[in-house]
Design a protein around this motif. Sequence first.
Motif, short mmCIF file in Angstrom:
data_model
loop_
_atom_site.label_atom_id
_atom_site.label_comp_id
_atom_site.label_asym_id
_atom_site.label_seq_id
_atom_site.Cartn_x
_atom_site.Cartn_y
_atom_site.Cartn_z
N ALA A 142 -12.53 8.82 8.62
CA ALA A 142 -11.63 9.41 8.25
C ALA A 142 -10.90 10.21 9.66
O ALA A 142 -9.82 9.63 10.28
CB ALA A 142 -10.76 9.67 7.30
N ASP A 143 -11.67 11.40 9.65
CA ASP A 143 -11.33 12.23 11.27
C ASP A 143 -11.74 11.41 12.19
O ASP A 143 -10.80 11.78 13.35
CB ASP A 143 -12.84 13.43 11.16
N ASN A 144 -12.77 10.96 12.82
CA ASN A 144 -12.78 10.24 13.94
C ASN A 144 -12.06 9.28 14.04
O ASN A 144 -11.79 9.19 15.29
CB ASN A 144 -14.79 9.89 14.10
N SER A 145 -11.50 8.62 13.07
CA SER A 145 -10.34 6.92 14.11
C SER A 145 -9.66 7.78 14.28
O SER A 145 -8.39 7.26 14.49
CB SER A 145 -10.74 5.80 12.73
N LEU A 146 -9.22 8.98 13.01
CA LEU A 146 -7.96 10.00 12.43
C LEU A 146 -7.37 9.69 14.20
O LEU A 146 -6.46 9.62 15.04
CB LEU A 146 -7.49 11.05 12.01
N THR A 147 -8.87 11.19 14.90
CA THR A 147 -9.02 11.57 16.34
C THR A 147 -8.55 10.13 17.90
O THR A 147 -7.77 10.64 18.55
CB THR A 147 -10.34 12.23 16.67
N ALA A 180 -12.45 1.27 9.17
CA ALA A 180 -11.47 2.37 9.17
C ALA A 180 -10.08 2.33 10.12
O ALA A 180 -10.59 2.22 11.20
CB ALA A 180 -12.08 4.22 9.18
N HIS A 181 -8.95 1.98 9.57
CA HIS A 181 -7.82 1.84 10.52
C HIS A 181 -6.77 2.75 10.42
O HIS A 181 -6.44 3.00 9.41
CB HIS A 181 -7.50 0.17 9.69
N ALA A 182 -6.74 3.28 11.68
CA ALA A 182 -6.28 4.85 12.09
C ALA A 182 -5.05 4.53 12.73
O ALA A 182 -4.99 3.30 13.66
CB ALA A 182 -6.63 6.06 12.67
N ALA A 183 -4.02 4.85 12.66
CA ALA A 183 -2.33 4.49 13.30
C ALA A 183 -1.63 6.10 13.32
O ALA A 183 -1.38 6.22 12.29
CB ALA A 183 -1.43 3.60 12.88
N VAL A 184 -0.95 5.60 14.50
CA VAL A 184 -0.09 7.22 15.09
C VAL A 184 1.19 7.22 14.01
O VAL A 184 1.89 5.71 14.92
CB VAL A 184 -0.35 8.02 16.13
N ALA A 185 1.28 7.76 13.52
CA ALA A 185 2.59 8.05 12.73
C ALA A 185 3.81 8.61 13.39
O ALA A 185 5.12 8.21 13.47
CB ALA A 185 2.46 8.32 11.49
N HIS A 186 3.28 9.39 14.39
CA HIS A 186 4.09 10.41 15.36
C HIS A 186 3.78 11.51 16.37
O HIS A 186 2.77 11.61 15.57
CB HIS A 186 5.55 11.97 14.83
N ARG A 205 -2.05 8.53 10.72
CA ARG A 205 -2.69 7.73 8.95
C ARG A 205 -3.89 6.96 9.29
O ARG A 205 -4.26 6.30 10.10
CB ARG A 205 -1.82 7.10 8.73
N CYS A 206 -4.33 6.69 7.99
CA CYS A 206 -5.99 6.40 8.10
C CYS A 206 -5.74 5.08 6.97
O CYS A 206 -5.70 6.36 5.94
CB CYS A 206 -6.99 6.85 7.99
N ASP A 207 -6.26 4.30 6.45
CA ASP A 207 -6.78 3.13 5.32
C ASP A 207 -8.43 3.28 5.56
O ASP A 207 -9.11 2.80 6.79
CB ASP A 207 -6.16 2.15 5.14
N LEU A 208 -9.04 3.25 4.61
CA LEU A 208 -10.29 3.12 4.45
C LEU A 208 -10.85 2.45 3.55
O LEU A 208 -10.67 2.08 2.21
CB LEU A 208 -10.99 4.66 4.13
N ARG A 209 -11.40 1.00 4.42
CA ARG A 209 -11.56 -0.10 2.85
C ARG A 209 -13.21 -0.26 2.87
O ARG A 209 -13.93 -0.62 4.01
CB ARG A 209 -11.21 -1.65 3.99
N ALA A 261 -6.59 8.42 4.25
CA ALA A 261 -6.30 10.44 4.70
C ALA A 261 -4.87 10.15 5.66
O ALA A 261 -3.95 9.08 6.77
CB ALA A 261 -7.35 9.63 6.12
N GLN A 262 -4.74 11.06 6.06
CA GLN A 262 -4.01 11.38 6.92
C GLN A 262 -4.61 13.11 8.36
O GLN A 262 -4.33 13.60 7.54
CB GLN A 262 -2.49 11.69 6.61
N GLY A 263 -3.62 12.87 9.14
CA GLY A 263 -4.51 14.21 9.81
C GLY A 263 -3.35 14.48 10.19
O GLY A 263 -2.53 13.79 11.48
#
Length: 143
Positions: A60-65, A96-102, A111-115, A133-135
């Motif tokens: 989550a942390d790395n995909s968010l970043t 881990a699929h992360a996408a910028v919300a703003h 935000r990130c969905d982990l599957r 996750a959200q960060g």
Amino acid sequence: MTELDLELAQKVLDGQPFSVLLKARITAFGEGRAVLEIDARDELRQQNGYLHGGVIAYAADNSLTFAAGSVLGPAVLTGGFSIQYLRPATGRALVAHAAVAHAGRRQAVVRCDLRMVGEDGEGDGEGTLCAVAQGTVVAAQRS
């Protein structure tokens, strides 16, 4: 800002010793999105056989970043994140699929969905959602 692409993103990931230890890989990167994958090897599982929560939090942390870095530039740091574990992580691999919300000029909310995919982690074809996750990611200050 240095333009980043998938190949360069993987080189950055490969420069992180802990990522190398986990054998993490980036399979998609750019335009506010990143996908990070880790095979669920035995040494990454906890005592009940599920993928360890620390491995899920790392993903989550790395995909968010990385997702934020595709918008803010390569010099970014995690400001903080939260994770909710929804079900035990079973299957062949974590995705881990992360996408910028703003995104603003200096920070992004991601935000990130982990599957889990493969074997008993198949789910609906996209894998079984095991955590979300959200960060906040911030552009690093240069000294």
